[in-house]
Design a protein around this motif. Structure first.
Motif, PDB file in Angstrom:
ATOM      1  N   UNK A  93       6.033   7.056  -2.080  1.00 14.47           N
ATOM      2  CA  UNK A  93       5.682   5.731  -2.606  1.00 14.47           C
ATOM      3  C   UNK A  93       6.935   4.913  -2.906  1.00 14.47           C
ATOM      4  N   UNK A  94       6.887   3.639  -2.593  1.00 11.31           N
ATOM      5  CA  UNK A  94       8.015   2.744  -2.828  1.00 11.31           C
ATOM      6  C   UNK A  94       8.981   2.664  -1.674  1.00 11.31           C
ATOM      7  N   UNK A  95       8.929   3.623  -0.760  1.00  9.10           N
ATOM      8  CA  UNK A  95       9.789   3.557   0.417  1.00  9.10           C
ATOM      9  C   UNK A  95       9.098   2.732   1.502  1.00  9.10           C
ATOM     10  N   UNK A 141      -4.146  -3.143   9.936  1.00  6.31           N
ATOM     11  CA  UNK A 141      -3.617  -2.318   8.856  1.00  6.31           C
ATOM     12  C   UNK A 141      -4.660  -2.133   7.759  1.00  6.31           C
ATOM     13  N   UNK A 142      -4.598  -1.014   7.038  1.00  8.84           N
ATOM     14  CA  UNK A 142      -5.444  -0.866   5.843  1.00  8.84           C
ATOM     15  C   UNK A 142      -5.084  -1.913   4.795  1.00  8.84           C
ATOM     16  N   UNK A 143      -6.066  -2.301   4.006  1.00  8.92           N
ATOM     17  CA  UNK A 143      -5.857  -3.360   3.018  1.00  8.92           C
ATOM     18  C   UNK A 143      -4.851  -2.963   1.945  1.00  8.92           C
ATOM     19  N   UNK A 144      -4.661  -1.661   1.703  1.00 14.00           N
ATOM     20  CA  UNK A 144      -3.782  -1.223   0.615  1.00 14.00           C
ATOM     21  C   UNK A 144      -2.297  -1.384   0.939  1.00 14.00           C
ATOM     22  N   UNK A 145      -1.953  -1.684   2.176  1.00 16.15           N
ATOM     23  CA  UNK A 145      -0.555  -1.724   2.579  1.00 16.15           C
ATOM     24  C   UNK A 145       0.018  -3.133   2.468  1.00 16.15           C
ATOM     25  N   UNK A 146       1.274  -3.192   2.036  1.00 15.03           N
ATOM     26  CA  UNK A 146       2.016  -4.453   2.040  1.00 15.03           C
ATOM     27  C   UNK A 146       2.847  -4.497   3.319  1.00 15.03           C
ATOM     28  N   UNK A 147       2.638  -5.538   4.140  1.00 18.68           N
ATOM     29  CA  UNK A 147       3.247  -5.595   5.463  1.00 18.68           C
ATOM     30  C   UNK A 147       3.992  -6.913   5.630  1.00 18.68           C
ATOM     31  N   UNK A 148       5.219  -6.829   6.129  1.00 17.07           N
ATOM     32  CA  UNK A 148       5.978  -8.017   6.540  1.00 17.07           C
ATOM     33  C   UNK A 148       6.324  -7.864   8.016  1.00 17.07           C
ATOM     34  N   UNK A 149       6.543  -8.992   8.674  1.00 14.95           N
ATOM     35  CA  UNK A 149       6.733  -8.966  10.128  1.00 14.95           C
ATOM     36  C   UNK A 149       7.984  -9.734  10.520  1.00 14.95           C
ATOM     37  N   UNK A 150       8.659  -9.243  11.528  1.00 18.89           N
ATOM     38  CA  UNK A 150       9.821  -9.919  12.108  1.00 18.89           C
ATOM     39  C   UNK A 150       9.680  -9.849  13.627  1.00 18.89           C
ATOM     40  N   UNK A 151       9.989 -10.945  14.299  1.00 24.37           N
ATOM     41  CA  UNK A 151       9.834 -11.012  15.755  1.00 24.37           C
ATOM     42  C   UNK A 151      11.203 -11.118  16.418  1.00 24.37           C
ATOM     43  N   UNK A 152      11.354 -10.381  17.499  1.00 25.79           N
ATOM     44  CA  UNK A 152      12.566 -10.436  18.316  1.00 25.79           C
ATOM     45  C   UNK A 152      12.165 -10.691  19.764  1.00 25.79           C
ATOM     46  N   UNK A 177       9.196  -8.384  20.953  1.00 23.66           N
ATOM     47  CA  UNK A 177       9.061  -7.268  20.013  1.00 23.66           C
ATOM     48  C   UNK A 177       8.617  -7.798  18.659  1.00 23.66           C
ATOM     49  N   UNK A 178       7.670  -7.084  18.059  1.00 20.82           N
ATOM     50  CA  UNK A 178       7.269  -7.350  16.685  1.00 20.82           C
ATOM     51  C   UNK A 178       7.571  -6.100  15.864  1.00 20.82           C
ATOM     52  N   UNK A 179       8.292  -6.297  14.774  1.00 22.40           N
ATOM     53  CA  UNK A 179       8.653  -5.195  13.887  1.00 22.40           C
ATOM     54  C   UNK A 179       7.939  -5.419  12.559  1.00 22.40           C
ATOM     55  N   UNK A 180       7.029  -4.518  12.240  1.00 22.58           N
ATOM     56  CA  UNK A 180       6.269  -4.594  10.990  1.00 22.58           C
ATOM     57  C   UNK A 180       6.894  -3.627   9.987  1.00 22.58           C
ATOM     58  N   UNK A 181       7.324  -4.145   8.835  1.00 25.20           N
ATOM     59  CA  UNK A 181       7.832  -3.307   7.753  1.00 25.20           C
ATOM     60  C   UNK A 181       6.697  -3.036   6.780  1.00 25.20           C
ATOM     61  N   UNK A 182       6.368  -1.769   6.614  1.00 23.92           N
ATOM     62  CA  UNK A 182       5.207  -1.359   5.817  1.00 23.92           C
ATOM     63  C   UNK A 182       5.716  -0.699   4.541  1.00 23.92           C
ATOM     64  N   UNK A 183       5.223  -1.138   3.395  1.00 22.58           N
ATOM     65  CA  UNK A 183       5.645  -0.584   2.103  1.00 22.58           C
ATOM     66  C   UNK A 183       4.410  -0.058   1.353  1.00 22.58           C
ATOM     67  N   UNK A 184       4.137   1.231   1.468  1.00 19.28           N
ATOM     68  CA  UNK A 184       2.985   1.801   0.747  1.00 19.28           C
ATOM     69  C   UNK A 184       3.352   2.123  -0.696  1.00 19.28           C
ATOM     70  N   UNK A 185       2.431   1.897  -1.610  1.00 20.40           N
ATOM     71  CA  UNK A 185       2.673   2.177  -3.025  1.00 20.40           C
ATOM     72  C   UNK A 185       1.815   3.322  -3.551  1.00 20.40           C
ATOM     73  N   UNK A 186       0.728   3.633  -2.850  1.00 19.20           N
ATOM     74  CA  UNK A 186      -0.209   4.643  -3.327  1.00 19.20           C
ATOM     75  C   UNK A 186      -0.184   5.866  -2.430  1.00 19.20           C
TER      76      UNK A 186
END
Length: 690
Positions: free
Chosen positions: A295-297, A321-332, A347-356
């Motif tokens: 969690x937190x990573x 994505x599941x609703x519980x995930x925080x997702x940010x996106x960057x495009x290259x 390319x789309x790079x999704x950074x996923x930050x799960x807390x639970x």
């Protein structure tokens, strides 16, 4: 003949002309030797305009009165025969100065339109007569020739200029990107247009691009003609029907040329590819960086579409994505225009930050595109990617069996760390041996008991700190760590930091707790600070290496150490003093033993001094760690170009400060400017003084 290079055509014609002249003027032969094969010479006037009469002359080697049979060629469309062929005599001068006559064949022709017209070979066959006895000469033919016909405004040119599109498609699909190259043909010199005019057609996207079209050339009538691109576009129809391309105009060399209007049928995409709108040849790859995290990573999902087609206008697949995930996106993207459309990758790079804690599943829907080469639909099927968020992953260090553990925390010397080599006063212990040598050289009479002065160099080793009772909060933090409550344990360490900032074990433990709580950069900083205090501690080195492995950090700043720097300081002091004492005894006793001891001690002190200097330099380097993903710029300004991205936790050395930017250097040699606010500085360099 038309495809010959200029240099080859010129050389060939030069040789043929030389042979013809040689045969023509050889003594005892006729005007042209009839024992050799020849091509008949063809002549016409240089500048022929459209709708104009002109004369085509064929010079033969036959005698002027020789009767011949002439086989008419198939005249090309655009050239009309008005009259002929006529036979006439042509007077020529020989090499010896005498004159003779040969037969020439004359056609009167009319040019009906501008262009370069191919005239097939004309065959001339001699007929036997009683007046001209002897062997019958062989029939001869002309080369095929190319006659340029100019428009009225091209009088100053030798060849007509023709403007046309290079290989337009017969039909298109909606969304298909095709190159459009406007070519000017028959240029004698490569030149740029004075102006180009072409308006965007309705129902399509027209994008001006670079890098398309090649300069072509051909040999024609001993000259080189070039086909030069005037301008290039990428055309993408946006609706089905008939696409009407307007006329394009180019002004060059004082003339203006235009293309004809063109109509291209546009077909609708098959239903399977309507969602993506993709037309081309593609490959789609999907990659999830981790299968287990804490969690937190964070972890990243990479979706890359590469190939050739309408990369500028298609829709990429959208993961669910599941609703519980925080997702940010960057495009290259890297795209350039090519002969079959846009080539490169998206390319789309999704950074996923799960807390639970728990197991999560990401769905990548199926993706279809129309292959423009085969006309078939290609599909990448739906896929599911899963990962697990577990509280003990980082503590266990993944699947390698490595486990992050805390050190026993007390106030012992080991906990504080040996840093005697950083204390300038301790280097005064280099003086006793030197003083002993000076005394020996001065008085020459000293008892060996004075050797006890040298023993003062080891007095600093007798210092030891008394053991103190371990504070209660340390035991509580240890219990929280073993329960997996890393954030609570970290809060306890942070609240009780007073007086512990120079304790290597404390910094190590706090770094481990920060990393397990998700504060990765802070954890790496604390471990590097602990390494400065305890440079030979294996647990610190292994834990730092594992942290950087988990964060996918390669080529980080390191130092190779084989001996503790404090031990090197001790060897330096003992070796130098021993060398000075041995040197002093060299003056008191004539023996090889003091000389040998002197060489041994001085060698040890030199080795220790050099290695101590190297390690001190590396341990005191100004280092910092990126607390978040940072963009490196080439110049320290907001408008500076961004050319490199460094991930969170990257260790960098820094050189100077300019405004809000710091000049940093990675362990693998890349240098650039990053914002000062993106860096966490190693303990002794937190305050920059340049």
């Amino acid at each position: 003949m038309e495809v010959e290079r200029k240099w080859f055509g010129f050389r060939k014609r030069l040789v043929v002309s030389f042979l013809l002249v040689l045969l023509l003027f050889l003594p005892g032969h006729s005007v042209f030797s009839q024992e050799q094969e020849h091509y008949l010479k063809t002549e016409w006037k240089d500048a022929i305009l459209e709708n104009q009469r002109f004369t085509l002359k064929i010079i033969t080697p036959y005698a002027g009165k020789r009767p011949v049979t002439i086989q008419d060629p198939s005249w090309p469309e655009g050239i009309q025969k008005v009259s002929g062929p006529y036979s006439a005599q042509l007077t020529i001068q020989k090499e010896d100065g005498s004159f003779g006559t040969v037969l020439q064949v004359i056609y009167t022709l009319r040019s009906q339109s501008a262009g370069i017209f191919r005239i097939p070979p004309v065959t001339v066959s001699p007929r036997p007569t009683a007046v001209l006895p002897g062997d019958l000469p062989s029939p001869l033919s002309t080369h095929e020739v190319f006659i340029p016909v100019l428009q009225n405004d091209e009088r100053h040119l030798r060849f007509p200029l023709i403007l046309e599109w290079e290989s337009l498609p017969e039909s298109l699909y909606v969304g298909q990107s095709v190159p459009m190259v406007l070519i000017m043909k028959n240029l004698e010199e490569i030149d740029l247009p004075e102006s180009v005019s072409f308006s965007s057609p309705g129902g399509a996207i027209l994008e001006n691009v670079e890098g398309l079209g090649d300069i072509g050339f051909r040999g024609l009538n001993d000259r080189t003609l070039f086909n030069v691109p005037m301008d290039t576009w990428m055309l993408t129809p946006s609706e089905p029907g008939v696409l009407s391309l307007p006329s394009a105009s180019v002004r060059l060399s004082g003339v203006e040329r235009s293309t004809e209007r063109v109509k291209i049928p546009v077909k609708a995409l098959p239903e399977e590819a309507e969602g993506s709108g993709a037309v081309g040849t593609f490959s789609l790859s999907v990659e999830l960086s981790e299968s287990r995290v804490v969690p937190g990573s964070s972890l990243t999902l990479h979706i890359m579409l590469e190939g050739t087609g309408n990369l500028n206008y298609l829709n990429m697949p959208e993961p669910v994505f599941p609703d519980e995930l925080s997702v940010s996106i960057k495009e290259n993207q890297v795209i350039h225009a090519g002969p079959n459309g846009f080539t490169g990758f998206l390319e789309k790079v999704y950074t996923i930050r799960p807390d639970l804690l728990g197991k999560y599943e990401i769905r990548i829907p199926s993706y279809s595109w129309l292959n423009q080469k085969t006309g078939r639909i290609e599909t990448r099927p739906e896929s599911l990617l899963d990962f697990t968020v577990a509280g003990d992953l980082a503590a266990e260090g993944g699947e390698s069996g490595f486990r992050f553990l805390l050190m026993d925390l007390d106030n012992s010397r080991q906990a504080r760390g040996w840093t005697f080599y950083r204390t300038p006063l301790l280097y005064l212990f280099l003086l006793p041996g030197l003083l002993f040598l000076i005394l020996i050289l001065t008085f020459r009479r000293l008892k060996p008991s004075l050797l006890s002065v040298f023993l003062l160099a080891g007095l600093f080793l007798s210092a030891s700190a008394a053991s103190l009772n371990t504070p209660a909060w340390i035991s509580g933090a240890d219990s929280l760590f073993h329960e997996g409550k890393y954030r609570e344990a970290l809060n306890s360490y942070t609240a009780n930091s007073a007086g512990w900032e120079n304790n290597g074990s404390y910094l190590y433990n706090r770094g481990i707790l920060s990393f397990l709580s998700g504060d990765h950069a802070e954890g790496i900083v604390d471990l590097r600070n602990a390494m400065i205090l305890m440079p030979m501690n294996r647990q610190i080195h292994e834990s730092l290496q594992k942290m950087e492995d988990l964060m996918k950090l390669d080529n980080q700043h390191r130092i190779s150490m084989f001996v503790h720097p404090d031990l090197l300081l001790l060897i330096l002091i003992l070796g130098f003093n021993g060398g000075m004492i041995a040197l002093a005894y060299c003056f008191l006793r004539k023996s090889s033993v003091p000389v040998t001891l002197f060489l041994i001690f001085i060698s040890l002190s030199l080795f220790a001094g050099i290695e101590l200097g190297r390690m001190s330099f590396y341990l005191s380097r100004p280092l910092a760690v990126l607390k978040e993903e940072g963009m490196v710029k080439k110049i320290p300004e907001e408008i500076g170009s961004k050319w490199l991205t460094l991930p969170e936790g990257t260790s960098v050395s820094f050189k100077k400060e300019e405004g809000d930017y710091i000049l940093v250097n990675t362990a693998y040699g890349l240098e650039g400017w990053v914002l000062k606010e993106q860096l966490i500085f190693i303990k002794e360099k937190r305050t920059l003084e340049f």
